[in-house]
Design an enzyme around this catalytic site. Structure first.
Site, PDB file in Angstrom:
ATOM      1  N   ARG A 313      44.934  40.760  42.950  1.00  0.00           N
ATOM      2  CA  ARG A 313      44.274  40.260  44.153  1.00  0.00           C
ATOM      3  C   ARG A 313      45.249  39.393  44.939  1.00  0.00           C
ATOM      4  O   ARG A 313      45.685  38.334  44.451  1.00  0.00           O
ATOM      5  CB  ARG A 313      43.038  39.431  43.776  1.00  0.00           C
ATOM      6  CG  ARG A 313      41.966  40.214  43.011  1.00  0.00           C
ATOM      7  CD  ARG A 313      41.160  41.122  43.906  1.00  0.00           C
ATOM      8  NE  ARG A 313      40.272  42.001  43.153  1.00  0.00           N
ATOM      9  CZ  ARG A 313      39.051  41.662  42.736  1.00  0.00           C
ATOM     10  NH1 ARG A 313      38.579  40.457  43.011  1.00  0.00           N
ATOM     11  NH2 ARG A 313      38.312  42.522  42.063  1.00  0.00           N
ATOM     12  N   GLU A 315      45.103  37.143  47.055  1.00  0.00           N
ATOM     13  CA  GLU A 315      44.395  36.028  47.688  1.00  0.00           C
ATOM     14  C   GLU A 315      45.251  34.775  47.568  1.00  0.00           C
ATOM     15  O   GLU A 315      45.651  34.396  46.472  1.00  0.00           O
ATOM     16  CB  GLU A 315      43.039  35.808  47.016  1.00  0.00           C
ATOM     17  CG  GLU A 315      42.099  37.002  47.137  1.00  0.00           C
ATOM     18  CD  GLU A 315      40.838  36.826  46.302  1.00  0.00           C
ATOM     19  OE1 GLU A 315      40.888  36.063  45.311  1.00  0.00           O
ATOM     20  OE2 GLU A 315      39.821  37.451  46.628  1.00  0.00           O
ATOM     21  N   ARG A 321      40.441  28.377  39.190  1.00  0.00           N
ATOM     22  CA  ARG A 321      39.787  29.551  38.605  1.00  0.00           C
ATOM     23  C   ARG A 321      40.269  30.871  39.211  1.00  0.00           C
ATOM     24  O   ARG A 321      39.631  31.899  39.015  1.00  0.00           O
ATOM     25  CB  ARG A 321      38.265  29.432  38.732  1.00  0.00           C
ATOM     26  CG  ARG A 321      37.722  29.505  40.148  1.00  0.00           C
ATOM     27  CD  ARG A 321      36.201  29.574  40.130  1.00  0.00           C
ATOM     28  NE  ARG A 321      35.649  29.934  41.422  1.00  0.00           N
ATOM     29  CZ  ARG A 321      34.370  30.234  41.626  1.00  0.00           C
ATOM     30  NH1 ARG A 321      33.525  30.213  40.621  1.00  0.00           N
ATOM     31  NH2 ARG A 321      33.950  30.560  42.830  1.00  0.00           N
ATOM     32  N   HIS A 322      41.364  30.855  39.954  1.00  0.00           N
ATOM     33  CA  HIS A 322      41.884  32.070  40.575  1.00  0.00           C
ATOM     34  C   HIS A 322      43.291  32.395  40.085  1.00  0.00           C
ATOM     35  O   HIS A 322      44.117  31.496  39.914  1.00  0.00           O
ATOM     36  CB  HIS A 322      41.905  31.938  42.100  1.00  0.00           C
ATOM     37  CG  HIS A 322      40.560  32.079  42.747  1.00  0.00           C
ATOM     38  ND1 HIS A 322      39.728  31.001  42.937  1.00  0.00           N
ATOM     39  CD2 HIS A 322      39.914  33.163  43.229  1.00  0.00           C
ATOM     40  CE1 HIS A 322      38.608  31.415  43.519  1.00  0.00           C
ATOM     41  NE2 HIS A 322      38.694  32.717  43.707  1.00  0.00           N
ATOM     42  N   GLU A 466      30.949  32.113  38.561  1.00  0.00           N
ATOM     43  CA  GLU A 466      30.812  33.557  38.458  1.00  0.00           C
ATOM     44  C   GLU A 466      31.860  34.167  37.533  1.00  0.00           C
ATOM     45  O   GLU A 466      33.047  33.843  37.618  1.00  0.00           O
ATOM     46  CB  GLU A 466      30.938  34.162  39.865  1.00  0.00           C
ATOM     47  CG  GLU A 466      30.848  35.667  39.899  1.00  0.00           C
ATOM     48  CD  GLU A 466      32.176  36.314  40.256  1.00  0.00           C
ATOM     49  OE1 GLU A 466      32.513  37.322  39.615  1.00  0.00           O
ATOM     50  OE2 GLU A 466      32.884  35.795  41.141  1.00  0.00           O
ATOM     51  N   SER A 469      30.822  40.458  38.783  1.00  0.00           N
ATOM     52  CA  SER A 469      30.166  40.932  39.995  1.00  0.00           C
ATOM     53  C   SER A 469      29.812  42.392  39.793  1.00  0.00           C
ATOM     54  O   SER A 469      30.648  43.174  39.332  1.00  0.00           O
ATOM     55  CB  SER A 469      31.096  40.770  41.198  1.00  0.00           C
ATOM     56  OG  SER A 469      30.436  41.153  42.386  1.00  0.00           O
ATOM     57  N   ARG A 521      38.333  34.164  32.985  1.00  0.00           N
ATOM     58  CA  ARG A 521      37.233  33.265  33.337  1.00  0.00           C
ATOM     59  C   ARG A 521      36.240  33.105  32.193  1.00  0.00           C
ATOM     60  O   ARG A 521      35.721  32.004  31.952  1.00  0.00           O
ATOM     61  CB  ARG A 521      36.504  33.775  34.589  1.00  0.00           C
ATOM     62  CG  ARG A 521      37.256  33.504  35.869  1.00  0.00           C
ATOM     63  CD  ARG A 521      36.362  33.734  37.076  1.00  0.00           C
ATOM     64  NE  ARG A 521      37.083  33.507  38.321  1.00  0.00           N
ATOM     65  CZ  ARG A 521      36.543  33.586  39.522  1.00  0.00           C
ATOM     66  NH1 ARG A 521      35.264  33.903  39.651  1.00  0.00           N
ATOM     67  NH2 ARG A 521      37.270  33.372  40.603  1.00  0.00           N
TER      68      ARG A 521
END
Length: 547
Positions: A313, A315, A321-322, A466, A469, A521
């Site tokens: 990802r 991002e 948490r990423h 989370e 998903s 996670r």
């Protein structure tokens, strides 16, 4: 005739007195005794040096040549695991280990803390008529973290040894060889990595005992040393356990394990969070998820599929948490009548993993939580996992003072707030939010029949954050193409990388759904760790691509 001299005659020398003779004799005897004593002392020293130079233990210690660098005939000596040490009381054992600490107590006595895996044991080296002081000195000065081959006698400890995990037994060393010497000084002390991360702003401070608080950045820069810490071994034992339990549960339910491509010809899911790379004479992209391929396998008549693999990802997120590369636990399955059938499988999967972690990895879990002082994870019973409609979650947050619209996405602080409210109301750290707003879900998500602004989608949460998903997927080609065109940003259903995906539904596809978990996670929130990077061997984030 010569004249007679008038000079007086010379006096005759006086004879020494008896006292003077006696004194001289005593001084002579004293000097002779002193010389004899020195001669005896020299002889004894030479004798001792000669004895010492022989070194009766010279063949029982030292540094071994680099393994493989010289011709060597294996000894075929059995090596023991320290976890079985109690079975060998009174026996001679050989094992590989490394040095946590070595210290000389005196010229005749040294102690070492030896580690193998998560087990540590105290070793004693004592000089005797069969073990030399040279060996004691060598053992007491072996550098920390050096790898050893040790032979010793297992003896019952006179009292519990609090500094070792094996407290009832100790090793009396007979042979000790260094297989790989550790250079000193170390850039990071493994013992410092056993302690919790400093909170933000405390990186340069020290604890009351003067030991430094080692920052996450320092640990990651010296990751191989950091990973030697027992707490890190426990974290990755648990991570491995989650994968094994994921497979165990789903295999029993007839899921098949697949490996889907990670190099794609197009950024198939749209959006900007994709890594582009040069692929021969054209561009390619790293997979954001295995989603399209999971669904294409469903259309290929594989009714239940799963995968454990890397997810990328792009991002630019520097949160706790990423990660830009993480491990995805993915599954997809047909359902018979309602997408909640998929939710039930996901719920039971996680309950199985949680309960088995409590059973099979209790020691590792307690070790990590003892360092970070985290509460035990509160679990519901099977079939009693709180399923909270998204709109109800919005209502709970509003009643608690949060301001947000009916179809707004939740921020991370709002998610955590809702987690605390759910724990208070339902007594569970694990729950599901169902029926998310359609606008904040991927284009392949099935719209809800209850409200056109909602969708048949869900997220699973641990401690208010989370971890998964998922949704019912659109399994009709025309509806899928329509939703892709209307998505923000739009996706061309006939574009490169999407046409084959959309076309796969033109030949008859069953209703299906699934979900994707972030492995790191799960581990982070299960243990209550402050940063997800602690759950990745060599983490990748916007700032870090090494080591």
């Amino acid at each position: 005739m010569a004249e007679e001299s008038n000079a007086p005659a010379a006096a005759a020398p006086a004879e020494p007195s008896k006292n003077a003779l006696k004194k001289a004799q005593k001084e002579k005897e004293k000097a002779e005794k002193k010389a004899a004593a020195k001669a005896r002392e020299l002889a004894e020293r030479q004798k001792k040096e000669a004895a010492d130079s022989e070194d009766i233990s010279k063949d029982n210690y030292g540094e071994l040549p680099l393994t493989g660098s010289k011709d060597f005939k294996p000894t075929n000596t059995d090596r023991v695991d320290l976890s079985t040490i109690a079975e060998h009381e009174g026996k001679e054992v050989t094992f590989r280990c490394w040095v946590e600490n070595a210290r000389s107590q005196s010229a005749k006595l040294a102690f070492l803390n030896l580690r193998q895996g998560s087990n540590t044991v105290q070793a004693v080296v004592a000089a005797s008529d069969k073990l030399s002081k040279q060996m004691v000195k060598f053992c007491g000065t072996v550098s920390t973290e050096s790898t050893l081959a040790v032979t010793g006698l297992v003896k019952k400890a006179p009292e519990p040894i609090k500094s070792a995990t094996i407290q009832d037994f100790e090793i009396h060393i007979l042979k000790l060889f260094v297989e790989a010497k550790a250079e000193v000084p170390l850039p990071l002390q493994v013992d410092d990595a056993e302690r919790p991360l400093p909170t933000e702003g405390e990186e340069e401070k020290a604890e009351a005992d003067g030991r430094p608080l080692v920052s996450l950045n320092t640990r990651l820069n010296n990751r191989t040393l950091d990973l030697r810490a027992k707490i890190n071994h426990a974290i990755f034992d648990i991570k491995d356990g989650v994968c094994q339990l994921f497979l165990e549960f789903l295999w029993k339910r007839k899921f098949k394990l697949f490996q889907t491509p990670k190099i794609l010809g197009a950024a198939s899911e749209g959006g900007a969070n994709v890594f582009e790379l040069k692929y021969f004479d054209r561009s390619a992209y790293l997979a954001q998820s295995p989603q399209f391929y999971k669904q294409m396998l469903i259309t290929s008549r594989f009714p239940r599929v799963m995968e454990i693999g890397p997810v990328f990802r792009a991002e630019n997120s520097n949160t706790a948490r990423h990660l830009t590369e993480f491990t995805g636990l993915d599954l997809e399955m047909e359902f018979q009548e309602h997408y909640h059938e998929v939710m039930s499988v996901l719920e039971d999967l996680m309950l199985f993993i949680f309960n088995e972690l409590n059973k099979r990895f209790k020691e590792e879990t307690e070790l990590v939580r003892s360092v970070y002082h985290v509460e035990s994870f509160k679990l519901p019973k099977s079939g009693e996992v709180p399923r909270i409609p998204f709109q109800e979650g919005i209502k709970m947050l509003r009643e608690a003072g949060e301001e947000l619209g009916d179809y707004d996405d939740l921020t991370t602080p709002q998610e955590k707030h809702l987690g605390r409210l759910v724990l208070e109301k339902y007594g569970s750290d694990f729950y599901v939010l169902d029926q998310f707003p359609l606008a904040i879900r991927p284009a392949y998500t099935m719209p809800s029949p209850l409200d056109p602004k909602l969708s048949n989608s869900y997220d699973l949460f641990m401690r208010g954050q989370e971890i998964c998903s998922g949704a019912q997927r659109i399994h009709d080609a025309e509806l899928l193409a329509k939703m892709m065109r209307e998505h923000d940003p739009p996706i061309d259903p006939n574009g490169a990388g999407t046409k084959e995906y959309v076309d796969s539904f033109r030949y008859g596809a069953p209703p299906h759904g699934g979900g994707g978990f972030g492995l790191e996670r799960i581990v982070q929130f299960w243990l209550g760790l402050p940063n997800i990077r602690m759950c990745s061997l060599f983490p990748r984030d916007p700032q870090r691509v090494t080591p």
